[in-house]
Write a protein that holds these residues in place. Structure first.
Motif, short mmCIF file in Angstrom:
data_model
loop_
_atom_site.label_atom_id
_atom_site.label_comp_id
_atom_site.label_asym_id
_atom_site.label_seq_id
_atom_site.Cartn_x
_atom_site.Cartn_y
_atom_site.Cartn_z
N PRO A 44 0.80 -1.24 0.00
CA PRO A 44 0.00 0.00 0.00
C PRO A 44 0.83 1.27 0.00
N ASP A 45 2.05 1.23 0.55
CA ASP A 45 2.88 2.44 0.57
C ASP A 45 3.71 2.59 -0.71
N GLY A 46 3.50 1.72 -1.69
CA GLY A 46 4.20 1.84 -2.97
C GLY A 46 5.51 1.09 -3.05
N ARG A 47 5.95 0.46 -1.98
CA ARG A 47 7.19 -0.30 -2.01
C ARG A 47 6.92 -1.71 -2.55
N PRO A 48 7.90 -2.28 -3.28
CA PRO A 48 7.70 -3.65 -3.79
C PRO A 48 7.99 -4.67 -2.70
N TYR A 49 7.24 -5.75 -2.72
CA TYR A 49 7.45 -6.84 -1.78
C TYR A 49 7.80 -8.09 -2.59
N PHE A 50 8.95 -8.71 -2.28
CA PHE A 50 9.42 -9.88 -3.01
C PHE A 50 9.42 -11.10 -2.11
N ALA A 51 9.01 -12.24 -2.66
CA ALA A 51 9.08 -13.50 -1.92
C ALA A 51 9.18 -14.65 -2.91
N TRP A 52 10.03 -15.60 -2.57
CA TRP A 52 10.12 -16.84 -3.35
C TRP A 52 10.13 -18.04 -2.41
N PRO A 53 9.26 -19.01 -2.66
CA PRO A 53 8.24 -19.06 -3.71
C PRO A 53 7.16 -18.00 -3.50
N PRO A 54 6.39 -17.71 -4.56
CA PRO A 54 5.40 -16.63 -4.45
C PRO A 54 4.43 -16.86 -3.30
N GLU A 55 4.15 -15.79 -2.57
CA GLU A 55 3.20 -15.87 -1.47
C GLU A 55 1.79 -15.59 -1.96
N HIS A 56 0.84 -15.99 -1.13
CA HIS A 56 -0.57 -15.84 -1.49
C HIS A 56 -0.93 -14.39 -1.79
N GLU A 57 -0.37 -13.45 -1.03
CA GLU A 57 -0.69 -12.03 -1.24
C GLU A 57 -0.25 -11.57 -2.64
N THR A 58 0.91 -12.05 -3.10
CA THR A 58 1.38 -11.65 -4.43
C THR A 58 0.46 -12.18 -5.52
N ILE A 59 0.09 -13.44 -5.43
CA ILE A 59 -0.80 -14.04 -6.43
C ILE A 59 -2.16 -13.34 -6.41
N THR A 60 -2.68 -13.07 -5.22
CA THR A 60 -3.99 -12.42 -5.11
C THR A 60 -3.97 -11.03 -5.73
N ALA A 61 -2.92 -10.24 -5.44
CA ALA A 61 -2.82 -8.89 -6.00
C ALA A 61 -2.71 -8.93 -7.52
N THR A 62 -1.98 -9.90 -8.05
CA THR A 62 -1.82 -10.00 -9.51
C THR A 62 -3.13 -10.40 -10.17
N VAL A 63 -3.80 -11.39 -9.61
CA VAL A 63 -5.07 -11.85 -10.19
C VAL A 63 -6.11 -10.74 -10.14
N ALA A 64 -6.08 -9.91 -9.09
CA ALA A 64 -7.03 -8.79 -9.01
C ALA A 64 -6.84 -7.84 -10.19
N GLU A 65 -5.59 -7.59 -10.60
CA GLU A 65 -5.34 -6.74 -11.76
C GLU A 65 -5.79 -7.42 -13.05
N VAL A 66 -5.63 -8.76 -13.11
CA VAL A 66 -6.12 -9.50 -14.28
C VAL A 66 -7.63 -9.35 -14.40
N ASP A 67 -8.35 -9.44 -13.28
CA ASP A 67 -9.81 -9.32 -13.31
C ASP A 67 -10.23 -7.91 -13.73
N ARG A 68 -9.49 -6.89 -13.28
CA ARG A 68 -9.82 -5.53 -13.72
C ARG A 68 -9.61 -5.40 -15.22
N MET A 69 -8.56 -6.01 -15.75
CA MET A 69 -8.32 -5.97 -17.18
C MET A 69 -9.44 -6.68 -17.93
N THR A 70 -9.95 -7.77 -17.35
CA THR A 70 -11.03 -8.52 -17.99
C THR A 70 -12.30 -7.68 -18.05
N ARG A 71 -12.64 -7.01 -16.95
CA ARG A 71 -13.83 -6.16 -16.93
C ARG A 71 -13.70 -5.00 -17.92
N ARG A 72 -12.51 -4.60 -18.21
CA ARG A 72 -12.29 -3.52 -19.17
C ARG A 72 -12.48 -4.03 -20.61
N GLY A 73 -12.53 -5.33 -20.80
CA GLY A 73 -12.72 -5.90 -22.12
C GLY A 73 -11.42 -6.19 -22.84
#
Length: 652
Positions: free
Chosen positions: A565-594
């Motif tokens: 939320p403060d604009g800093r990147p968060y890195f984790a390997w293997p990917p954590e649930h928060e990273t996957i959730t945030a990415t999929v949320a952007e995918v869904d926004r892209m889908t709603r945009r058509g």
């Protein structure tokens, strides 16, 4: 008068054609399109050379051969060996003269000779007051003094050995006067009182001692300091015993000539003015031939010059430039032809700048927009060549409605066509059919032709390119960069009504300007922040709501970073649930945009494949897994397919 013609030998041919700079740029572009940065590509081209000119690698190889030859020139203890030989010869001659004499004095002299120290320096010191019985022995002893005098002075002043080959009191006085005047001139310069006239007077009086013929005091100091530093390194490179022995011999020689004080003053002046030189280093000599002090100093001086030349030719230090290479050092070591090759490389770099392909900002070279366009077209030609060989067409629709652009061709009208009527061809068809009579033309249905058009609906294109360092490790960075250049060249050149944006992402995502693409390097950081890249793509699509959205993603790894939320990147390997959730949320926004996401995978990791399959399932896009060398053709053909709109995609 008769004339003779032949090859021009005084440098490069003045009538030779100029460089084909475009060919040089293409050679440069080949490395850039393979993933190199502009800096590395230019450096590699300078190393290889071109147009029959040797590059820096060849000059560097020859310099190293010269350095190896200089190291094998001989040993550093030649003066000591020669002094021992002459001393043994003098003692043998003296004993031969004493042997027939039965007197006690002769036996006493023999005892003196037998008790001499083993070290030549101490033996010579004790023999300084010895009254030689043998004239030949006296002459040999004098040869030792002459040898030391010449070698010591030659180790400090190049060429004095020859000048003092047959010394007399007048010649030695000239050396003393030269040293006195030189120290006085350097002292005046240190006080800020030196003038060019002082130097000219000095050279007019003592120029014979300086074969380098320096043209200024700085050149004189540089030549003397380099030789003095080489003499110091010669002493440092000897064993402790050899160094002590030679230092003692030098002290005796300089003391005898009343030169020790003058030489010490000169050494101080030179060290103070050139502290950057290597005064304490050591050099290994591997040869078998014994070298005198002057010859050994010259060899070490040459080695130092070759070391400097090797460093400048290697060009592997920050801020390296061809201008750093000393032409005189190249000439001395490698000859005139090598200087011509070096100048040709410099001229090529200047021509690239003067003809508008390279620009220099804050000391760094950058490709200009003109060069970027040429590289983009080169990348695009490669892609279309691959498309042609693979049979993948562009699938442009040539009868997509009156709102398209004319192609310059026409065709027979068919029911339902909305394209404009081609009046000229329609009437011509009627006349040829025989429909003209009485000044009137009768037109039938089969006479009608329409203007063929190509649909040019606008699109907003986002190419998201993974910049993480894994792209370099998998050798996919070059194809990804070439793909970005090719797509940008295609959109801006052939579809100017489309808007295109290239977005690179690693731990952060950022918009890449056209000028950055060619010189772009992968980020040496961890993290694949697809979420941030999709956010930037959404903002771009929001600015072009009336255009067909096209989003293409090139990656070799699943998301391992997202923005907090403060604009800093968060890195984790293997990917954590928060990273996957945030990415999929952007995918869904892209889908709603058509906007459909087409993802090009450059790795077959099962976790990555599973993640992308879920993304395209939710979005309705596609997953493609091209080889790295086919990436460009896949991305370009996919752009051409998607820009036709959803209707065309459904039909296909």
């Amino acid at each position: 008068m008769p004339y003779r013609y032949g090859h021009y030998e005084d440098g490069p041919d003045p009538l030779a054609p100029p460089y084909d700079v475009r060919r040089a740029l293409d050679a440069l572009g080949d490395d850039v399109l393979q993933g190199s940065s502009l800096r590395d590509a230019l450096r590699d081209m300078m190393r290889r050379g071109m147009d029959g000119r040797r590059g820096l690698d060849d000059l560097l190889r020859r310099t190293r051969q010269q350095r190896k030859a200089a190291r094998q020139r001989g040993r550093l203890d030649g003066t000591l060996e020669e002094v021992r030989r002459l001393l043994d010869k003098a003692l043998g001659q003296e004993r031969a003269a004493l042997f027939p004499d039965p007197s006690d004095e002769a036996r006493f002299r023999e005892a003196q000779l037998d008790s001499l120290p083993r070290e030549p320096s101490r033996a010579l010191r004790e023999l300084s007051d010895y009254d030689w019985r043998s004239p030949q022995a006296r002459q040999t002893y004098d040869e030792i003094q002459d040898l030391l005098r010449r070698e010591v002075l030659d180790s400090q002043f190049r060429g004095l050995k020859q000048a003092l080959q047959n010394p007399d009191s007048g010649a030695m006085q000239q050396v003393k006067d030269m040293l006195s005047d030189l120290n006085e001139m350097l002292a005046k310069d240190a006080r800020g009182e030196h003038t060019s006239a002082d130097f000219e007077d000095f050279m007019a009086k003592h120029g014979e001692f300086f074969p380098e013929q320096p043209e200024s005091l700085e050149e004189l100091v540089d030549a003397l300091a380099r030789r003095a530093a080489a003499a110091e390194r010669m002493l440092n490179s000897m064993s402790r015993e050899q160094r002590a022995e030679l230092a003692s011999l030098m002290e005796q020689t300089l003391g005898d000539l009343d030169l020790q004080n003058q030489m010490a003053q000169l050494q101080g002046h030179l060290r103070g003015r050139r502290p950057d030189l290597d005064w304490q280093g050591r050099q290994r000599m591997n040869g078998d031939r014994p070298l005198g002090m002057g010859e050994a100093t010259s060899a070490l001086e040459e080695l130092a010059d070759l070391d400097e030349l090797e460093a400048s030719l290697a060009q592997d230090y920050p801020g390296a430039s061809l201008e750093d290479i000393d032409e005189e050092a190249v000439r001395r070591a490698l000859g005139r032809k090598a200087v011509d090759d070096l100048e040709a490389l410099r001229r090529l770099e200047r021509e690239l700048e003067q003809q508008g392909y390279l620009s220099r900002h804050a000391g760094h070279l950058e490709l200009t927009p003109k060069a970027i366009r040429r590289l983009g077209q080169t990348a695009l030609r490669r892609v279309f060549k691959d498309l042609a060989s693979s049979g993948r067409g562009t699938h442009d629709v040539h009868d997509a409605g009156a709102a398209g652009e004319p192609t310059g061709a026409s065709r027979q009208w068919e029911f339902g066509d909305e394209q404009p009527i081609d009046v000229v061809r329609t009437l011509s068809n009627a006349v040829r059919r025989g429909g003209a009579s009485g000044g009137r033309v009768s037109v039938e249905v089969e006479d009608f032709e329409v203007v063929e058009t190509e649909r040019r609906s606008s699109a907003a294109v986002c190419l998201l390119v993974d910049l993480s360092y894994s792209m370099v490790l998998r050798d996919t960075w070059g194809p990804a960069k070439q793909t970005a250049l090719a797509l940008h060249a295609l959109v801006t050149g052939q579809y100017p009504q489309d808007a295109v944006q290239i977005i690179g992402f690693s731990s952060y995502a950022r918009v890449l300007q056209p000028g950055e693409l060619a010189g772009l390097e992968a980020d040496m950081v961890q993290g694949t922040n697809l979420q941030h890249a999709l956010m930037l793509a959404s903002r771009f699509l929001d600015k072009h709501r009336n255009s067909e959205p096209i989003v293409l993603v090139v990656t070799d790894g699943e998301p391992t970073a997202h923005l907090l939320p403060d604009g800093r990147p968060y890195f984790a390997w293997p990917p954590e649930h928060e990273t996957i959730t945030a990415t999929v949320a952007e995918v869904d926004r892209m889908t709603r945009r058509g906007a459909a996401l087409n993802v090009f995978l450059l790795d077959d990791d099962p976790r990555l494949v599973a993640f992308v399959r879920e993304v395209v399932r939710r979005n309705g896009g596609r997953m493609l897994q091209p080889s790295a060398d086919r990436l460009g053709s896949y991305v370009v053909s996919d752009y051409l397919r998607m820009r036709k709109g959803r209707g065309a995609r459904r039909a296909s």
